[in-house]
Every structure is written in C-alpha cells, then in structure tokens.
Design an enzyme around this catalytic site. Structure first.
Site, PDB file in Angstrom:
ATOM      1  N   ASN A   1      -5.277 -12.563 -18.894  1.00 54.11           N
ATOM      2  CA  ASN A   1      -5.076 -12.013 -17.548  1.00 54.11           C
ATOM      3  C   ASN A   1      -4.474 -10.614 -17.653  1.00 54.11           C
ATOM      4  O   ASN A   1      -3.805 -10.288 -18.638  1.00 54.11           O
ATOM      5  CB  ASN A   1      -4.122 -12.927 -16.774  1.00 54.11           C
ATOM      6  CG  ASN A   1      -3.879 -12.449 -15.360  1.00 54.11           C
ATOM      7  OD1 ASN A   1      -4.809 -12.008 -14.665  1.00 54.11           O
ATOM      8  ND2 ASN A   1      -2.639 -12.513 -14.912  1.00 54.11           N
TER       9      ASN A   1
ATOM     10  N   MET B   1      -7.221 -14.550  -7.682  1.00 53.12           N
ATOM     11  CA  MET B   1      -5.995 -14.845  -6.939  1.00 53.12           C
ATOM     12  C   MET B   1      -5.641 -16.333  -6.879  1.00 53.12           C
ATOM     13  O   MET B   1      -5.007 -16.778  -5.918  1.00 53.12           O
ATOM     14  CB  MET B   1      -6.088 -14.250  -5.524  1.00 53.12           C
ATOM     15  CG  MET B   1      -6.233 -12.728  -5.513  1.00 53.12           C
ATOM     16  SD  MET B   1      -4.942 -11.879  -6.461  1.00 53.12           S
ATOM     17  CE  MET B   1      -3.585 -12.029  -5.313  1.00 53.12           C
ATOM     18  N   ARG B   2      -6.046 -17.090  -7.880  1.00 49.95           N
ATOM     19  CA  ARG B   2      -5.680 -18.513  -7.917  1.00 49.95           C
ATOM     20  C   ARG B   2      -5.024 -18.853  -9.247  1.00 49.95           C
ATOM     21  O   ARG B   2      -5.400 -18.269 -10.271  1.00 49.95           O
ATOM     22  CB  ARG B   2      -6.925 -19.394  -7.770  1.00 49.95           C
ATOM     23  CG  ARG B   2      -7.489 -19.294  -6.423  1.00 49.95           C
ATOM     24  CD  ARG B   2      -8.625 -20.224  -6.145  1.00 49.95           C
ATOM     25  NE  ARG B   2      -8.926 -20.020  -4.746  1.00 49.95           N
ATOM     26  CZ  ARG B   2      -8.331 -20.672  -3.761  1.00 49.95           C
ATOM     27  NH1 ARG B   2      -7.489 -21.646  -4.012  1.00 49.95           N
ATOM     28  NH2 ARG B   2      -8.598 -20.374  -2.508  1.00 49.95           N
TER      29      ARG B   2
ATOM     30  N   LYS C   1      -7.793 -28.736  -6.688  1.00 54.11           N
ATOM     31  CA  LYS C   1      -8.090 -27.750  -7.741  1.00 54.11           C
ATOM     32  C   LYS C   1      -8.902 -28.371  -8.887  1.00 54.11           C
ATOM     33  O   LYS C   1      -9.824 -27.766  -9.415  1.00 54.11           O
ATOM     34  CB  LYS C   1      -6.760 -27.202  -8.279  1.00 54.11           C
ATOM     35  CG  LYS C   1      -6.926 -25.977  -9.186  1.00 54.11           C
ATOM     36  CD  LYS C   1      -5.636 -25.589  -9.885  1.00 54.11           C
ATOM     37  CE  LYS C   1      -4.620 -24.970  -8.971  1.00 54.11           C
ATOM     38  NZ  LYS C   1      -4.887 -23.568  -8.637  1.00 54.11           N
TER      39      LYS C   1
ATOM     40  N   GLY D   1     -12.659  -5.714  -7.767  1.00 53.43           N
ATOM     41  CA  GLY D   1     -13.455  -5.787  -8.995  1.00 53.43           C
ATOM     42  C   GLY D   1     -13.489  -4.513  -9.825  1.00 53.43           C
ATOM     43  O   GLY D   1     -14.407  -4.327 -10.622  1.00 53.43           O
TER      44      GLY D   1
ATOM     45  N   ASN E   1     -11.526  -3.770 -12.263  1.00 54.29           N
ATOM     46  CA  ASN E   1     -11.338  -4.148 -13.671  1.00 54.29           C
ATOM     47  C   ASN E   1     -12.598  -4.786 -14.248  1.00 54.29           C
ATOM     48  O   ASN E   1     -12.953  -4.539 -15.404  1.00 54.29           O
ATOM     49  CB  ASN E   1     -10.133  -5.075 -13.827  1.00 54.29           C
ATOM     50  CG  ASN E   1      -8.844  -4.290 -13.799  1.00 54.29           C
ATOM     51  OD1 ASN E   1      -8.486  -3.620 -14.768  1.00 54.29           O
ATOM     52  ND2 ASN E   1      -8.158  -4.336 -12.674  1.00 54.29           N
TER      53      ASN E   1
ATOM     54  N   HIS F   1      -1.948  -7.953 -15.514  1.00 51.25           N
ATOM     55  CA  HIS F   1      -0.958  -7.994 -14.431  1.00 51.25           C
ATOM     56  C   HIS F   1      -0.294  -6.625 -14.300  1.00 51.25           C
ATOM     57  O   HIS F   1       0.117  -6.037 -15.305  1.00 51.25           O
ATOM     58  CB  HIS F   1       0.074  -9.080 -14.741  1.00 51.25           C
ATOM     59  CG  HIS F   1       1.065  -9.282 -13.644  1.00 51.25           C
ATOM     60  ND1 HIS F   1       0.765  -9.990 -12.500  1.00 51.25           N
ATOM     61  CD2 HIS F   1       2.330  -8.839 -13.496  1.00 51.25           C
ATOM     62  CE1 HIS F   1       1.819  -9.982 -11.703  1.00 51.25           C
ATOM     63  NE2 HIS F   1       2.785  -9.286 -12.278  1.00 51.25           N
TER      64      HIS F   1
HETATM   65  C1  GRF Z   1      -5.218  -5.501 -10.601  1.00 54.03           C
HETATM   66  O1  GRF Z   1      -4.136  -4.712 -10.236  1.00 54.03           O
HETATM   67  C2  GRF Z   1      -4.798  -6.548 -11.599  1.00 54.03           C
HETATM   68  O2  GRF Z   1      -3.770  -6.135 -12.443  1.00 54.03           O
HETATM   69  C3  GRF Z   1      -4.315  -7.672 -10.717  1.00 54.03           C
HETATM   70  O3  GRF Z   1      -5.184  -7.647  -9.618  1.00 54.03           O
HETATM   71  C4  GRF Z   1      -5.713  -6.345  -9.443  1.00 54.03           C
HETATM   72  C5  GRF Z   1      -7.207  -6.470  -9.405  1.00 54.03           C
HETATM   73  O4  GRF Z   1      -7.838  -5.250  -9.074  1.00 54.03           O
HETATM   74  N1  GRF Z   1      -4.294  -8.934 -11.441  1.00 54.03           N
HETATM   75  P1  GRF Z   1      -9.425  -5.139  -9.148  1.00 54.03           P
HETATM   76  O5  GRF Z   1      -9.997  -6.222  -8.253  1.00 54.03           O
HETATM   77  O6  GRF Z   1      -9.833  -5.333 -10.579  1.00 54.03           O
HETATM   78  O7  GRF Z   1      -9.759  -3.778  -8.655  1.00 54.03           O
END
Ligand code: GRF
Length: 195
Positions: free
Chosen positions: A107, A90-91, A65, A12, A14, A109
């Site tokens: 999103n 992660m889904r 889903k 978390g 981000n 990435h």
């Molecule tokens: C990040 O590297 C993001 O780019 C990817 O998953 C990771 C999540 O990290 N989609 P966090 O949980 O926000 O620390």
C-alpha cells in the site's frame, strides 16, 4: 513476467503512474486487472481506456467483507496475480485476502508512518503543524497502515503555503516512489521465487 492487480477507489493517479512506468519498461510486469469498489471512479475509466480488465463491485450488495473478498480472491487466482498493489483503495483488507496473498499486498500512504494513519493523512499533518511529512510504501497486515515499511520519502512542508501545494508535492513523490518500490518488491519475490 509478473502479474499485478491494482486496487483503487478514486482518481487513480497512482494506478496511472504504475501503468506508465510499465509502458516505459521500468518494471517488468503487467497490470492484469483493476479491482474497484467504485464502479464509476476515474481509476476504472483509466483502466478501460488502457484495455485493462476491471472487476468492480458494490460492497453493500454482499452480506459482509468475507463474501466480496472471496470473489475477489477467485478473480486474482484466475488472473494468476503475483502482487496486489493498493492505490487509494478505501477499504480495509480483510482476512480472506490477507491469507490468500500473504506478504504480497502493498500500500502507499501519504504520511511518514507510523504518523497519521487512516483517512486524510495530509490534513492530519497540517492540523498537527509538523514541519515534515512524506510518503510511505508498506506491506499490508491486519492492522490499518501498520505493516512492514518498504520505503519512505520525506517532504519538508514548513515553507509550503497551502494544502494544495502540499498535496501536489506529495503526489509527485508518490508517483516516483511507487513504481520503483513495486520494481524492488517484484525483484524480491523473484529471488524468493514465490508464486
Ligand atoms: C494517494 O494519496 C495514496 O497515498 C492514498 O490515496 C491516494 C490515492 O490517489 N492511499 P490516486 O487515486 O492514486 O490519485
């Protein structure tokens, strides 16, 4: 005021970066809810600490889903969400949410898409011995990590010595780029005055 829902499954950081940017008034929006498929993850803990509502679920308790996404969609509607922000969720997003929030799911990435889609993009870049990787923020569509790109930031990794060093730099970029892209996307939504 625009309402955001953040989806996360892990650490978390981000989510935290977006929350902090809102606190600093850099984004005029509110994180109304955190959605998670991992009820005990750090992201959920962070949300609770900041008194942000949490909707967590266990995918295996649903038939498929569509069933859990229907429930999520109801929650998003009830919270009057304008933008869905995936932050380490992660889904794969299915049709129910894609249709319900068309053009309003983004999103982040950790690669320069279209390179290194899917899991462990940093590991994939190291394995491929590329000199440069980076971070991409993009709209979400039905194909994994393939929607329209909103912003990319490059990172020269040729002189970085360890995976840890690369990860740290990638995360620094993420925490800088996600808040500012969200700000831009919300401004675009305002212009189009899409609710
Ligand atoms: C990040 O590297 C993001 O780019 C990817 O998953 C990771 C999540 O990290 N989609 P966090 O949980 O926000 O620390």
């Amino acid at each position: 005021m625009r309402n955001i829902a953040v989806f996360a499954s892990g650490f978390g950081s981000n989510f935290q970066a977006v929350y902090d940017a809102i606190e600093r008034n850099e984004i005029q929006a509110k994180i109304k809810i955190l959605i998670s498929d991992k009820p005990n993850c750090k992201a959920v803990e962070r949300a609770k600490m900041h008194n942000i509502k949490v909707f967590s679920f266990l995918a295996k308790k649903y038939l498929n889903k569509e069933e859990y996404e229907k429930e999520i969609l109801e929650v998003l509607k009830a919270e009057e969400i304008n933008l869905v922000v995936l932050a380490g969720y992660m889904r794969i997003i299915g049709n129910t949410l894609l249709k319900g929030f068309k053009g309003k799911i983004i999103n982040i990435h950790p690669s320069l898409l279209p390179n290194f889609k899917g899991k462990d993009a940093i590991g994939q870049a190291i394995e491929a011995r590329v000199k440069e990787t980076g971070v991409t923020v993009h709209y979400v569509n039905e194909e994994l990590d393939s929607g329209e790109i909103i912003e990319q930031v490059k990172l020269d990794i040729s002189k970085l010595k360890s995976r840890e060093e690369i990860e740290t730099k990638i995360h620094e970029i993420e925490h800088m780029i996600y808040p500012r892209t969200i700000k831009k996307v919300l401004e675009d939504l305002n212009e189009k005055s899409i609710d």
